[in-house]
Write an enzyme that holds these catalytic residues in place. Structure first.
Site, PDB file in Angstrom:
ATOM      1  N   THR A   1      -8.430  -5.258  -3.803  1.00  0.00           N
ATOM      2  CA  THR A   1      -7.891  -6.145  -2.776  1.00  0.00           C
ATOM      3  C   THR A   1      -8.974  -7.039  -2.186  1.00  0.00           C
ATOM      4  OG1 THR A   1      -6.959  -6.124  -0.538  1.00  0.00           O
ATOM      5  CG2 THR A   1      -8.223  -4.200  -1.169  1.00  0.00           C
ATOM      6  N   ASP A   2      -8.547  -8.165  -1.634  1.00  0.00           N
ATOM      7  CA  ASP A   2      -9.503  -9.054  -0.948  1.00  0.00           C
ATOM      8  C   ASP A   2     -10.028  -8.436   0.353  1.00  0.00           C
ATOM      9  OD1 ASP A   2      -7.165  -9.285   0.550  1.00  0.00           O
ATOM     10  OD2 ASP A   2      -7.057 -11.475   0.442  1.00  0.00           O
ATOM     11  N   GLU A   3      -9.344  -7.394   0.831  1.00  0.00           N
ATOM     12  CA  GLU A   3      -9.757  -6.805   2.113  1.00  0.00           C
ATOM     13  C   GLU A   3     -11.130  -6.139   2.058  1.00  0.00           C
ATOM     14  OE1 GLU A   3      -7.007  -4.372   4.179  1.00  0.00           O
ATOM     15  OE2 GLU A   3      -5.302  -5.565   3.570  1.00  0.00           O
TER      16      GLU A   3
ATOM     17  N   TYR B   1      -8.360   2.052   5.046  1.00  0.00           N
ATOM     18  CA  TYR B   1      -7.817   1.618   3.746  1.00  0.00           C
ATOM     19  C   TYR B   1      -8.819   0.757   2.993  1.00  0.00           C
ATOM     20  CZ  TYR B   1      -5.444  -1.501   0.483  1.00  0.00           C
ATOM     21  OH  TYR B   1      -5.118  -2.241  -0.630  1.00  0.00           O
TER      22      TYR B   1
ATOM     23  N   LYS C   1     -10.943   1.317  -0.594  1.00  0.00           N
ATOM     24  CA  LYS C   1     -10.830   0.420  -1.752  1.00  0.00           C
ATOM     25  C   LYS C   1     -12.212  -0.122  -2.125  1.00  0.00           C
ATOM     26  CE  LYS C   1      -7.692  -0.743  -3.767  1.00  0.00           C
ATOM     27  NZ  LYS C   1      -6.962  -0.163  -4.933  1.00  0.00           N
TER      28      LYS C   1
ATOM     29  N   PRO D   1       8.648  -7.598   4.032  1.00  0.00           N
ATOM     30  CA  PRO D   1       9.902  -6.829   3.947  1.00  0.00           C
ATOM     31  C   PRO D   1      10.331  -6.218   5.274  1.00  0.00           C
ATOM     32  CG  PRO D   1       8.291  -6.009   2.357  1.00  0.00           C
ATOM     33  CD  PRO D   1       7.615  -7.098   3.119  1.00  0.00           C
TER      34      PRO D   1
ATOM     35  N   ARG E   1      -2.829 -14.728   6.424  1.00  0.00           N
ATOM     36  CA  ARG E   1      -2.868 -14.041   5.140  1.00  0.00           C
ATOM     37  C   ARG E   1      -2.622 -15.082   4.040  1.00  0.00           C
ATOM     38  NH1 ARG E   1      -4.990 -11.137   8.090  1.00  0.00           N
ATOM     39  NH2 ARG E   1      -4.714  -8.900   8.436  1.00  0.00           N
TER      40      ARG E   1
ATOM     41  N   GLY F   1      -8.609  -3.045  14.941  1.00  0.00           N
ATOM     42  CA  GLY F   1      -9.468  -3.589  13.880  1.00  0.00           C
ATOM     43  C   GLY F   1      -8.826  -4.707  13.068  1.00  0.00           C
TER      44      GLY F   1
HETATM   45  P1  NAD Z   1       2.351   0.743  -3.241  1.00  0.00           P
HETATM   46  O1  NAD Z   1       1.965   1.562  -2.060  1.00  0.00           O
HETATM   47  O2  NAD Z   1       3.629  -0.020  -3.243  1.00  0.00           O
HETATM   48  O3  NAD Z   1       2.374   1.661  -4.550  1.00  0.00           O
HETATM   49  C1  NAD Z   1       1.398   2.635  -4.805  1.00  0.00           C
HETATM   50  C2  NAD Z   1       1.906   3.528  -5.940  1.00  0.00           C
HETATM   51  O4  NAD Z   1       0.866   4.480  -6.241  1.00  0.00           O
HETATM   52  C3  NAD Z   1       3.158   4.328  -5.582  1.00  0.00           C
HETATM   53  O5  NAD Z   1       4.069   4.309  -6.660  1.00  0.00           O
HETATM   54  C4  NAD Z   1       2.621   5.734  -5.339  1.00  0.00           C
HETATM   55  O6  NAD Z   1       3.582   6.748  -5.630  1.00  0.00           O
HETATM   56  C5  NAD Z   1       1.454   5.773  -6.307  1.00  0.00           C
HETATM   57  N1  NAD Z   1       0.420   6.753  -5.900  1.00  0.00           N
HETATM   58  C6  NAD Z   1      -0.134   6.910  -4.676  1.00  0.00           C
HETATM   59  N2  NAD Z   1      -1.036   7.915  -4.691  1.00  0.00           N
HETATM   60  C7  NAD Z   1      -1.056   8.396  -5.974  1.00  0.00           C
HETATM   61  C8  NAD Z   1      -1.797   9.403  -6.618  1.00  0.00           C
HETATM   62  N3  NAD Z   1      -2.697  10.163  -5.957  1.00  0.00           N
HETATM   63  N4  NAD Z   1      -1.580   9.613  -7.934  1.00  0.00           N
HETATM   64  C9  NAD Z   1      -0.677   8.876  -8.629  1.00  0.00           C
HETATM   65  N5  NAD Z   1       0.061   7.894  -8.049  1.00  0.00           N
HETATM   66  C10 NAD Z   1      -0.139   7.652  -6.741  1.00  0.00           C
HETATM   67  O7  NAD Z   1       1.106  -0.228  -3.492  1.00  0.00           O
HETATM   68  P2  NAD Z   1       1.069  -1.736  -4.002  1.00  0.00           P
HETATM   69  O8  NAD Z   1       1.247  -2.645  -2.857  1.00  0.00           O
HETATM   70  O9  NAD Z   1       1.925  -1.858  -5.197  1.00  0.00           O
HETATM   71  O10 NAD Z   1      -0.474  -1.832  -4.431  1.00  0.00           O
HETATM   72  C11 NAD Z   1      -0.878  -1.508  -5.767  1.00  0.00           C
HETATM   73  C12 NAD Z   1      -2.364  -1.754  -5.890  1.00  0.00           C
HETATM   74  O11 NAD Z   1      -2.655  -3.122  -5.619  1.00  0.00           O
HETATM   75  C13 NAD Z   1      -3.227  -0.940  -4.912  1.00  0.00           C
HETATM   76  O12 NAD Z   1      -4.386  -0.522  -5.594  1.00  0.00           O
HETATM   77  C14 NAD Z   1      -3.556  -1.942  -3.812  1.00  0.00           C
HETATM   78  O13 NAD Z   1      -4.796  -1.611  -3.193  1.00  0.00           O
HETATM   79  C15 NAD Z   1      -3.656  -3.216  -4.600  1.00  0.00           C
HETATM   80  N6  NAD Z   1      -3.376  -4.459  -3.847  1.00  0.00           N
HETATM   81  C16 NAD Z   1      -2.235  -4.583  -3.129  1.00  0.00           C
HETATM   82  C17 NAD Z   1      -1.963  -5.784  -2.475  1.00  0.00           C
HETATM   83  C18 NAD Z   1      -0.698  -5.977  -1.675  1.00  0.00           C
HETATM   84  O14 NAD Z   1      -0.543  -7.025  -1.053  1.00  0.00           O
HETATM   85  N7  NAD Z   1       0.241  -5.048  -1.676  1.00  0.00           N
HETATM   86  C19 NAD Z   1      -2.877  -6.826  -2.543  1.00  0.00           C
HETATM   87  C20 NAD Z   1      -4.051  -6.653  -3.289  1.00  0.00           C
HETATM   88  C21 NAD Z   1      -4.283  -5.471  -3.954  1.00  0.00           C
HETATM   89  O1  TDX Z   2       5.243  -5.473  11.488  1.00  0.00           O
HETATM   90  C1  TDX Z   2       4.195  -6.078  11.221  1.00  0.00           C
HETATM   91  N1  TDX Z   2       3.812  -7.125  11.996  1.00  0.00           N
HETATM   92  C2  TDX Z   2       2.675  -7.832  11.778  1.00  0.00           C
HETATM   93  O2  TDX Z   2       2.378  -8.786  12.512  1.00  0.00           O
HETATM   94  C3  TDX Z   2       3.367  -5.698  10.105  1.00  0.00           C
HETATM   95  C4  TDX Z   2       3.759  -4.548   9.221  1.00  0.00           C
HETATM   96  C5  TDX Z   2       2.228  -6.430   9.880  1.00  0.00           C
HETATM   97  N2  TDX Z   2       1.882  -7.466  10.695  1.00  0.00           N
HETATM   98  C6  TDX Z   2       0.690  -8.272  10.371  1.00  0.00           C
HETATM   99  C7  TDX Z   2      -0.577  -7.532  10.061  1.00  0.00           C
HETATM  100  C8  TDX Z   2      -1.258  -8.462   9.075  1.00  0.00           C
HETATM  101  O3  TDX Z   2      -1.941  -9.495   9.782  1.00  0.00           O
HETATM  102  O4  TDX Z   2       1.032  -8.978   9.168  1.00  0.00           O
HETATM  103  C9  TDX Z   2      -0.101  -9.097   8.300  1.00  0.00           C
HETATM  104  C10 TDX Z   2       0.195  -8.426   6.980  1.00  0.00           C
HETATM  105  O5  TDX Z   2       0.286  -7.026   7.217  1.00  0.00           O
HETATM  106  P1  TDX Z   2       0.502  -5.963   6.020  1.00  0.00           P
HETATM  107  O6  TDX Z   2       1.742  -6.294   5.275  1.00  0.00           O
HETATM  108  O7  TDX Z   2       0.347  -4.616   6.598  1.00  0.00           O
HETATM  109  O8  TDX Z   2      -0.692  -6.350   5.039  1.00  0.00           O
HETATM  110  P2  TDX Z   2      -2.294  -6.361   5.203  1.00  0.00           P
HETATM  111  O9  TDX Z   2      -2.743  -5.452   6.268  1.00  0.00           O
HETATM  112  O10 TDX Z   2      -2.717  -7.798   5.241  1.00  0.00           O
HETATM  113  O11 TDX Z   2      -2.694  -5.709   3.772  1.00  0.00           O
HETATM  114  C11 TDX Z   2      -1.994  -6.131   2.586  1.00  0.00           C
HETATM  115  O12 TDX Z   2      -2.763  -7.009   1.817  1.00  0.00           O
HETATM  116  C12 TDX Z   2      -3.875  -6.473   1.164  1.00  0.00           C
HETATM  117  C13 TDX Z   2      -1.553  -4.932   1.736  1.00  0.00           C
HETATM  118  O13 TDX Z   2      -0.793  -4.029   2.531  1.00  0.00           O
HETATM  119  C14 TDX Z   2      -2.732  -4.246   1.131  1.00  0.00           C
HETATM  120  O14 TDX Z   2      -2.312  -3.209   0.253  1.00  0.00           O
HETATM  121  C15 TDX Z   2      -3.523  -5.252   0.343  1.00  0.00           C
HETATM  122  O15 TDX Z   2      -4.692  -4.655  -0.130  1.00  0.00           O
END
Ligand code: NAD
Ligand code: TDX
Length: 335
Positions: A124-126, A151, A155, A193, A215, A276
């Site tokens: 992730t970019d975080e 988190y 990562k 969502p 974001r 944070g």
């Molecule tokens: P998610 O939380 O929707 O899905 C995570 C999946 O991993 C789930 O199916 C869960 O059951 C599985 N999992 C968790 N712990 C496990 C374990 N110990 N063993 C096996 N499976 C396990 O996550 P996501 O949003 O789809 O993110 C996927 C990847 O992309 C992550 O590595 C996240 O850091 C990275 N990422 C996410 C975003 C984002 O915006 N969501 C952005 C950049 C990078």
């Molecule tokens: O109800 C909310 N209201 C709100 O203002 C929620 C859930 C979030 N937020 C804000 C927090 C952040 O500024 O919205 C922004 C996005 O929040 P998240 O969806 O929790 O994402 P973020 O914390 O930016 O992290 C996401 O991007 C990087 C993913 O969850 C990570 O898995 C990914 O690595």
């Protein structure tokens, strides 16, 4: 026909990647997923059983991982999506983040290096921390690591393990760091969502802090195509940043959603601040575009957002069961 072992393939982005691979290549896929609260087999419904297999289990279970890795050969690869992925959860309880994101990644790269397997690490970019709101500049592959949350620090730790395994053991790995994803099958705990499903239930969106945090949004289809490009054409040992120039403040996103629902753009609530809370993320994806000739396809954010609203409208049976539990957890912390 080669095999990809996809960890976290029942999650939001992993399931999208599995579909993308099965639709656009002739590879087979083995999904390894623990099915935590974030994993759902529904996201993998209807896949061709001759090219897809599901294994339920933990990436930190070395015996299980070794058994699966023994089935892979020189043309195959491990693509590692599995993670605890939500910042708010990591503030409530960091322990599973250490176990899955750090020990789990360690377990996988050990299995890969002992067999000389190709490995791609999804991150992730975080890991770079945050940028000032009003200053110019975006993250590049050269930005120093400076994570803010449990988190993002786990990562970052996992990225550093992969880099060290490349240098010390010659692990054949690549790393990608992507910006915020949106699209179908994203858990309702996440920002977009959560707001869509609040609106579908007649509730108001909930915005942290001032709503000015920025974001950089990318459709999950584009994240999948980028990971496949890196897997197929990326240089071993390299890191690639994935982004689609989608910067928006949280307030702007909520206003777009309210307008899409025919509500006034100010019909949202400010709730508590996330401790944070990172201010701004922004990705410079020049390296990926120039070296691997990748481009995002879904560049119209408003169109993608509207399509995502329609997907959630049509899939309440998928997200409904998550919603009560998620909102109860938020209520406990005043967010
Ligand atoms: P998610 O939380 O929707 O899905 C995570 C999946 O991993 C789930 O199916 C869960 O059951 C599985 N999992 C968790 N712990 C496990 C374990 N110990 N063993 C096996 N499976 C396990 O996550 P996501 O949003 O789809 O993110 C996927 C990847 O992309 C992550 O590595 C996240 O850091 C990275 N990422 C996410 C975003 C984002 O915006 N969501 C952005 C950049 C990078
Ligand atoms: O109800 C909310 N209201 C709100 O203002 C929620 C859930 C979030 N937020 C804000 C927090 C952040 O500024 O919205 C922004 C996005 O929040 P998240 O969806 O929790 O994402 P973020 O914390 O930016 O992290 C996401 O991007 C990087 C993913 O969850 C990570 O898995 C990914 O690595």
């Amino acid at each position: 026909m080669s095999i990809l072992l996809v960890t976290g393939g029942a999650g939001f982005i992993g399931s999208n990647f599995v579909r993308h691979v099965l639709e656009s290549t002739d590879r087979s896929v083995i999904v390894l997923d623990k099915l935590t609260y974030a994993g759902d087999l529904g996201a993998l419904d209807g896949l061709p059983s001759d090219r897809y297999e599901f294994v339920r289990g933990d990436i930190a279970d070395a015996a299980l991982v070794d058994g699966l890795a023994d089935r892979l050969g020189a043309d195959d690869a491990i693509v590692h999506f599995a993670a605890e992925s939500h910042n708010d959860n990591s503030l409530a309880d960091p322990a599973p983040f250490l176990e899955t994101n750090v020990v789990g990644t360690y377990t996988l790269i050990e299995a890969a290096r002992r067999r000389g397997l190709r490995f791609h690490h999804v991150s992730t970019d975080e890991v770079y921390g945050d940028l000032e709101l009003d200053a110019p500049g975006r993250f590049t592959e050269a930005t120093p690591y400076n994570p803010s949350s449990p988190y993002s620090s786990t990562k970052a730790a996992s990225d550093l393990l992969v880099r060290a395994w490349v240098r010390s053991f010659g692990l054949r790995a690549t790393i990608s760091n992507c910006s915020n994803n949106y699209g179908p099958y994203q858990h309702v705990e996440k920002f977009i969502p959560r707001q869509i499903t609040n609106l579908l239930r007649g509730d108001r969106p909930k915005v942290y802090g001032s709503g000015e945090n920025v974001r950089d949004w990318i459709h999950t289809d584009d994240h999948s195509s980028a990971v496949l490009a890196i897997l197929e054409r990326g240089a071993i040992g390299e890191t690639y940043l994935i982004g689609a120039d989608g910067e928006r403040s949280n307030r702007e996103v909520v206003e777009l959603l309210l307008t899409a629902f025919g509500r006034r753009p100010d019909e949202f609530d400010f709730v508590g601040e996330r401790p944070g809370h990172d201010l701004r993320y922004a990705i410079d994806s020049t390296k990926l575009r120039e070296e691997l000739d990748w481009r995002p396809a879904r560049v119209d954010f408003e169109k993608g957002l509207h399509a995502t609203v329609e997907w959630y409208r049509a899939h309440e049976t998928w997200w409904g069961p998550q919603k009560e539990r998620t909102e109860a957890a938020y209520a406990k912390v005043g967010r």
